[in-house]
Design an enzyme around this catalytic site. Structure first.
Site, PDB file in Angstrom:
ATOM      1  N   THR A  36       0.866  -1.172   0.000  1.00 44.99           N
ATOM      2  CA  THR A  36       0.000   0.000   0.000  1.00 44.99           C
ATOM      3  C   THR A  36       0.914   1.236   0.000  1.00 44.99           C
ATOM      4  OG1 THR A  36       0.001   0.268   2.403  1.00 44.99           O
ATOM      5  CG2 THR A  36      -1.653  -1.239   1.473  1.00 44.99           C
ATOM      6  N   ILE A  60      -3.632  -9.659   2.932  1.00 44.94           N
ATOM      7  CA  ILE A  60      -3.921 -10.668   3.962  1.00 44.94           C
ATOM      8  C   ILE A  60      -5.385 -11.116   3.942  1.00 44.94           C
ATOM      9  CG2 ILE A  60      -2.014 -10.077   5.524  1.00 44.94           C
ATOM     10  CD1 ILE A  60      -4.098  -8.567   7.278  1.00 44.94           C
ATOM     11  N   THR A 124      -1.731  -2.685  19.672  1.00 46.00           N
ATOM     12  CA  THR A 124      -1.315  -1.339  20.090  1.00 46.00           C
ATOM     13  C   THR A 124      -1.915  -0.949  21.443  1.00 46.00           C
ATOM     14  OG1 THR A 124      -1.747   0.993  19.567  1.00 46.00           O
ATOM     15  CG2 THR A 124      -3.176  -0.578  18.524  1.00 46.00           C
ATOM     16  N   ASP A 125      -1.252  -0.037  22.136  1.00 42.75           N
ATOM     17  CA  ASP A 125      -1.805   0.489  23.401  1.00 42.75           C
ATOM     18  C   ASP A 125      -3.104   1.270  23.163  1.00 42.75           C
ATOM     19  OD1 ASP A 125      -0.657   2.728  22.148  1.00 42.75           O
ATOM     20  OD2 ASP A 125       0.574   3.320  23.874  1.00 42.75           O
ATOM     21  N   GLU A 126      -3.322   1.694  21.904  1.00 44.51           N
ATOM     22  CA  GLU A 126      -4.478   2.555  21.629  1.00 44.51           C
ATOM     23  C   GLU A 126      -5.804   1.830  21.833  1.00 44.51           C
ATOM     24  OE1 GLU A 126      -4.043   5.192  18.285  1.00 44.51           O
ATOM     25  OE2 GLU A 126      -1.862   5.063  18.385  1.00 44.51           O
ATOM     26  N   TYR A 150      -9.222   3.682  13.787  1.00 41.56           N
ATOM     27  CA  TYR A 150      -8.015   2.840  13.787  1.00 41.56           C
ATOM     28  C   TYR A 150      -7.979   1.938  15.020  1.00 41.56           C
ATOM     29  CZ  TYR A 150      -3.190   1.542  14.927  1.00 41.56           C
ATOM     30  OH  TYR A 150      -2.066   0.853  15.309  1.00 41.56           O
ATOM     31  N   LYS A 154      -8.273  -2.186  15.498  1.00 37.78           N
ATOM     32  CA  LYS A 154      -7.234  -3.009  16.137  1.00 37.78           C
ATOM     33  C   LYS A 154      -7.829  -3.797  17.320  1.00 37.78           C
ATOM     34  CE  LYS A 154      -3.346  -3.185  15.317  1.00 37.78           C
ATOM     35  NZ  LYS A 154      -2.591  -4.063  14.362  1.00 37.78           N
ATOM     36  N   PRO A 205       3.490  21.311  12.489  1.00 38.97           N
ATOM     37  CA  PRO A 205       2.080  21.401  12.910  1.00 38.97           C
ATOM     38  C   PRO A 205       1.760  20.540  14.136  1.00 38.97           C
ATOM     39  CG  PRO A 205       2.293  19.930  11.019  1.00 38.97           C
ATOM     40  CD  PRO A 205       3.673  20.393  11.346  1.00 38.97           C
ATOM     41  N   GLY A 275     -11.466  13.753  18.628  1.00 39.23           N
ATOM     42  CA  GLY A 275     -11.386  12.593  19.541  1.00 39.23           C
ATOM     43  C   GLY A 275      -9.976  12.275  20.004  1.00 39.23           C
ATOM     44  N   HIS A 276      -9.081  13.243  19.931  1.00 40.97           N
ATOM     45  CA  HIS A 276      -7.643  13.053  20.215  1.00 40.97           C
ATOM     46  C   HIS A 276      -7.402  12.463  21.613  1.00 40.97           C
ATOM     47  CE1 HIS A 276      -3.453  15.126  19.681  1.00 40.97           C
ATOM     48  NE2 HIS A 276      -3.358  13.834  19.887  1.00 40.97           N
TER      49      HIS A 276
HETATM   50  P1  NAD Z   1       2.932   0.755   8.441  1.00 42.65           P
HETATM   51  O1  NAD Z   1       1.708   1.497   8.038  1.00 42.65           O
HETATM   52  O2  NAD Z   1       4.259   1.426   8.353  1.00 42.65           O
HETATM   53  O3  NAD Z   1       3.045  -0.609   7.583  1.00 42.65           O
HETATM   54  C1  NAD Z   1       1.959  -1.418   7.323  1.00 42.65           C
HETATM   55  C2  NAD Z   1       2.385  -2.434   6.272  1.00 42.65           C
HETATM   56  O4  NAD Z   1       1.281  -3.323   6.041  1.00 42.65           O
HETATM   57  C3  NAD Z   1       2.735  -1.819   4.918  1.00 42.65           C
HETATM   58  O5  NAD Z   1       3.899  -2.421   4.389  1.00 42.65           O
HETATM   59  C4  NAD Z   1       1.522  -2.137   4.042  1.00 42.65           C
HETATM   60  O6  NAD Z   1       1.838  -2.275   2.667  1.00 42.65           O
HETATM   61  C5  NAD Z   1       1.076  -3.459   4.645  1.00 42.65           C
HETATM   62  N1  NAD Z   1      -0.355  -3.730   4.419  1.00 42.65           N
HETATM   63  C6  NAD Z   1      -1.398  -2.869   4.616  1.00 42.65           C
HETATM   64  N2  NAD Z   1      -2.558  -3.473   4.293  1.00 42.65           N
HETATM   65  C7  NAD Z   1      -2.241  -4.740   3.918  1.00 42.65           C
HETATM   66  C8  NAD Z   1      -3.014  -5.860   3.493  1.00 42.65           C
HETATM   67  N3  NAD Z   1      -4.342  -5.785   3.390  1.00 42.65           N
HETATM   68  N4  NAD Z   1      -2.356  -6.998   3.207  1.00 42.65           N
HETATM   69  C9  NAD Z   1      -1.013  -7.090   3.273  1.00 42.65           C
HETATM   70  N5  NAD Z   1      -0.233  -6.062   3.659  1.00 42.65           N
HETATM   71  C10 NAD Z   1      -0.847  -4.906   3.982  1.00 42.65           C
HETATM   72  O7  NAD Z   1       2.657   0.257   9.936  1.00 42.65           O
HETATM   73  P2  NAD Z   1       3.661   0.093  11.160  1.00 42.65           P
HETATM   74  O8  NAD Z   1       3.798   1.390  11.848  1.00 42.65           O
HETATM   75  O9  NAD Z   1       4.864  -0.641  10.710  1.00 42.65           O
HETATM   76  O10 NAD Z   1       2.791  -0.858  12.104  1.00 42.65           O
HETATM   77  C11 NAD Z   1       2.862  -2.269  11.984  1.00 42.65           C
HETATM   78  C12 NAD Z   1       1.902  -2.895  12.974  1.00 42.65           C
HETATM   79  O11 NAD Z   1       2.245  -2.505  14.298  1.00 42.65           O
HETATM   80  C13 NAD Z   1       0.449  -2.494  12.774  1.00 42.65           C
HETATM   81  O12 NAD Z   1      -0.354  -3.624  13.007  1.00 42.65           O
HETATM   82  C14 NAD Z   1       0.211  -1.437  13.846  1.00 42.65           C
HETATM   83  O13 NAD Z   1      -1.133  -1.415  14.230  1.00 42.65           O
HETATM   84  C15 NAD Z   1       1.117  -1.947  14.940  1.00 42.65           C
HETATM   85  N6  NAD Z   1       1.620  -0.922  15.862  1.00 42.65           N
HETATM   86  C16 NAD Z   1       2.245   0.187  15.369  1.00 42.65           C
HETATM   87  C17 NAD Z   1       2.760   1.136  16.262  1.00 42.65           C
HETATM   88  C18 NAD Z   1       3.490   2.352  15.744  1.00 42.65           C
HETATM   89  O14 NAD Z   1       3.863   3.199  16.555  1.00 42.65           O
HETATM   90  N7  NAD Z   1       3.746   2.493  14.462  1.00 42.65           N
HETATM   91  C19 NAD Z   1       2.606   0.960  17.642  1.00 42.65           C
HETATM   92  C20 NAD Z   1       1.957  -0.198  18.114  1.00 42.65           C
HETATM   93  C21 NAD Z   1       1.473  -1.138  17.209  1.00 42.65           C
HETATM   94  P1  TYD Z   2       0.915   9.804  15.465  1.00 45.49           P
HETATM   95  O1  TYD Z   2       2.359   9.711  15.103  1.00 45.49           O
HETATM   96  O2  TYD Z   2      -0.087   9.973  14.384  1.00 45.49           O
HETATM   97  O3  TYD Z   2       0.605   8.506  16.350  1.00 45.49           O
HETATM   98  P2  TYD Z   2      -0.739   8.157  17.220  1.00 45.49           P
HETATM   99  O4  TYD Z   2      -1.804   9.116  16.879  1.00 45.49           O
HETATM  100  O5  TYD Z   2      -1.045   6.777  16.743  1.00 45.49           O
HETATM  101  O6  TYD Z   2      -0.308   8.225  18.656  1.00 45.49           O
HETATM  102  O7  TYD Z   2       0.732  11.000  16.486  1.00 45.49           O
HETATM  103  C1  TYD Z   2       1.449  11.049  17.707  1.00 45.49           C
HETATM  104  C2  TYD Z   2       0.966  12.275  18.465  1.00 45.49           C
HETATM  105  O8  TYD Z   2       1.344  13.445  17.741  1.00 45.49           O
HETATM  106  C3  TYD Z   2      -0.542  12.337  18.605  1.00 45.49           C
HETATM  107  O9  TYD Z   2      -0.865  12.894  19.873  1.00 45.49           O
HETATM  108  C4  TYD Z   2      -0.970  13.298  17.516  1.00 45.49           C
HETATM  109  C5  TYD Z   2       0.201  14.245  17.409  1.00 45.49           C
HETATM  110  N1  TYD Z   2       0.449  14.819  16.062  1.00 45.49           N
HETATM  111  C6  TYD Z   2       0.579  16.202  15.925  1.00 45.49           C
HETATM  112  O10 TYD Z   2       0.495  16.963  16.899  1.00 45.49           O
HETATM  113  N2  TYD Z   2       0.808  16.699  14.675  1.00 45.49           N
HETATM  114  C7  TYD Z   2       0.895  15.910  13.580  1.00 45.49           C
HETATM  115  O11 TYD Z   2       1.073  16.428  12.447  1.00 45.49           O
HETATM  116  C8  TYD Z   2       0.774  14.494  13.741  1.00 45.49           C
HETATM  117  C9  TYD Z   2       0.854  13.567  12.562  1.00 45.49           C
HETATM  118  C10 TYD Z   2       0.551  13.992  15.015  1.00 45.49           C
END
Ligand code: NAD
Ligand code: TYD
Length: 337
Positions: A36, A60, A124-126, A150, A154, A205, A275-276
């Site tokens: 994607t 998937i 995720t913790d979210e 989101y 999850k 921002p 909803g932040h």
């Molecule tokens: P990302 O958005 O960087 O990567 C997602 C990957 O999944 C991409 O390579 C995309 O091509 C692939 N993908 C999306 N839809 C797909 C589908 N239908 N089939 C196959 N592949 C698909 O995400 P990330 O930040 O690397 O997060 C990975 C996982 O960890 C996620 O499940 C996310 O919820 C979880 N997670 C992320 C964070 C974070 O801070 N980024 C924290 C906790 C948990």
């Molecule tokens: P983000 O990286 O989108 O992760 P998550 O929302 O999953 O925690 O955002 C982290 C924090 O930063 C969140 O409180 C939203 C804030 N944020 C900004 O203030 N400005 C931005 O442009 C973005 C993308 C996030």
């Protein structure tokens, strides 16, 4: 030697995880990724020729494809997801398709193929919702109270994983981690967005008052936690993973300004996210005790490495900035990229 299916291996955390597996472990890895907007084949160019690695492009939720792959696999680590809260607010559908339906398809195919396991689902913790300043950190027994499309998707996937464990006895393990940062993170997320905007002289921002709190973990620490849960986790268990590092968004941005020696007046407070969630914080005692895992990389060290990576890999993010991300950015922030 085990054959592992890693889904979403071309995304941010998946890339770091696949590299870790091939560098330090002896698993055979099949990476299933739909590529994607967030998936980037270039991230794993260095391991393309590794005989223990194979890439399959696909989704998937494609049951036919997934059932074929499962025949070759012992364990699954499911990273594939739509992962950005702001995008889920604009359109929830892709989140339901990938995060909910996709996870169920993986579980069904895993079961039908009789895979040994484990099935490690990355969450995720979210899913726990939001804390106020004086609440204790989330434990694994907190209720699921997701606030964004989101996090709701999850949480739904987590519940489907639990149901597969309870109903069919599948060896399912769930990890829930806090906010990751590090190399290969897509620029839509807070830390890479702010680093790149600093480097390009654009404004930074910050939503609302900048006092929202996140717990930050360096991506390699998260990957080691997932690996520990895969190897030592108990079926049906949930493990909170986190960095023991709560910071306000303003503190994070100030760190980036300091490391890049840029002026504070680049900061621009903008309209808050609907909803932040105010605060996330993780109690990681369960994972520490059961998995002998803890985060090793402190925020200052992790951020120095991360800023260095974005300085050294301008081509990587410039290519993203010149692609379809531009229109997302310009619509979302109402500014030219
Ligand atoms: P990302 O958005 O960087 O990567 C997602 C990957 O999944 C991409 O390579 C995309 O091509 C692939 N993908 C999306 N839809 C797909 C589908 N239908 N089939 C196959 N592949 C698909 O995400 P990330 O930040 O690397 O997060 C990975 C996982 O960890 C996620 O499940 C996310 O919820 C979880 N997670 C992320 C964070 C974070 O801070 N980024 C924290 C906790 C948990
Ligand atoms: P983000 O990286 O989108 O992760 P998550 O929302 O999953 O925690 O955002 C982290 C924090 O930063 C969140 O409180 C939203 C804030 N944020 C900004 O203030 N400005 C931005 O442009 C973005 C993308 C996030």
């Amino acid at each position: 030697m085990k054959n592992i299916l890693v889904t979403g291996g071309c995304g941010f955390i998946g890339t770091n995880f696949v590299r870790l597996l091939l560098r330090e472990q002896d698993y055979n890895v099949i990476n299933l990724d739909a590529l994607t907007y967030a998936g980037n084949l270039e991230n794993l160019k260095e391991v393309e020729d590794n005989p223990r690695y194979r890439f399959v492009r696909g989704r998937i939720e494609d049951a036919e494809l997934v059932s074929t792959i499962m025949k070759e696999v012992d364990a699954v680590v499911n990273f594939a997801a739509e992962s950005h809260v702001d995008r889920s607010i604009k359109s929830a559908r892709p989140f339901i398709v990938t995060n909910v339906l996709g996870t169920q398809v993986l579980l069904d195919c895993f079961r039908k193929a009789g895979c040994k396991g484990p099935f490690l689902h990355v969450s995720t913790d979210e899913v726990y919702g939001s804390l106020s300043e004086d609440d204790p950190p989330f434990t694994e027994s907190n209720h699921l109270l997701p606030n964004s499309p989101y996090s709701a998707s999850k949480a739904s996937a987590d519940l489907l994983c639990r149901a597969a464990w309870k109903t069919f006895g599948l060896p399912v393990v769930i990890t829930r981690c806090s906010n990751n940062y590090g190399p290969f993170q897509f620029p839509e997320k807070l830390i890479p967005l702010m680093i790149i905007n600093c480097l390009e002289g654009r404004s930074l921002p910050i939503y609302g008052d900048g006092q929202n709190i996140r717990d930050w973990i360096y991506v390699e620490d998260h990957c080691r936690g997932v690996l520990a849960a895969l190897e030592k986790g108990t079926s049906g268990s949930i493990y909170n993973l986190g960095g023991n590092c709560e910071l306000t968004n303003l503190e994070v941005v100030e760190t980036i300004l300091r490391l890049l020696k840029r002026p504070r007046d680049l900061i621009e407070f903008v309209t808050d996210r609907p909803g932040h969630d105010r605060r996330y914080a993780m109690d990681i005692h369960h994972a520490q005790k059961e998995l002998s895992w803890k985060p090793e990389i402190d925020f200052e060290t992790g951020m120095e490495r991360t800023v260095r990576w974005y300085l050294d890999n301008r081509k990587w993010w410039k290519r993203i900035l010149s692609g379809q991300y531009r229109s997302y950015y310009e619509e979302h922030y109402g500014k030219e990229l």
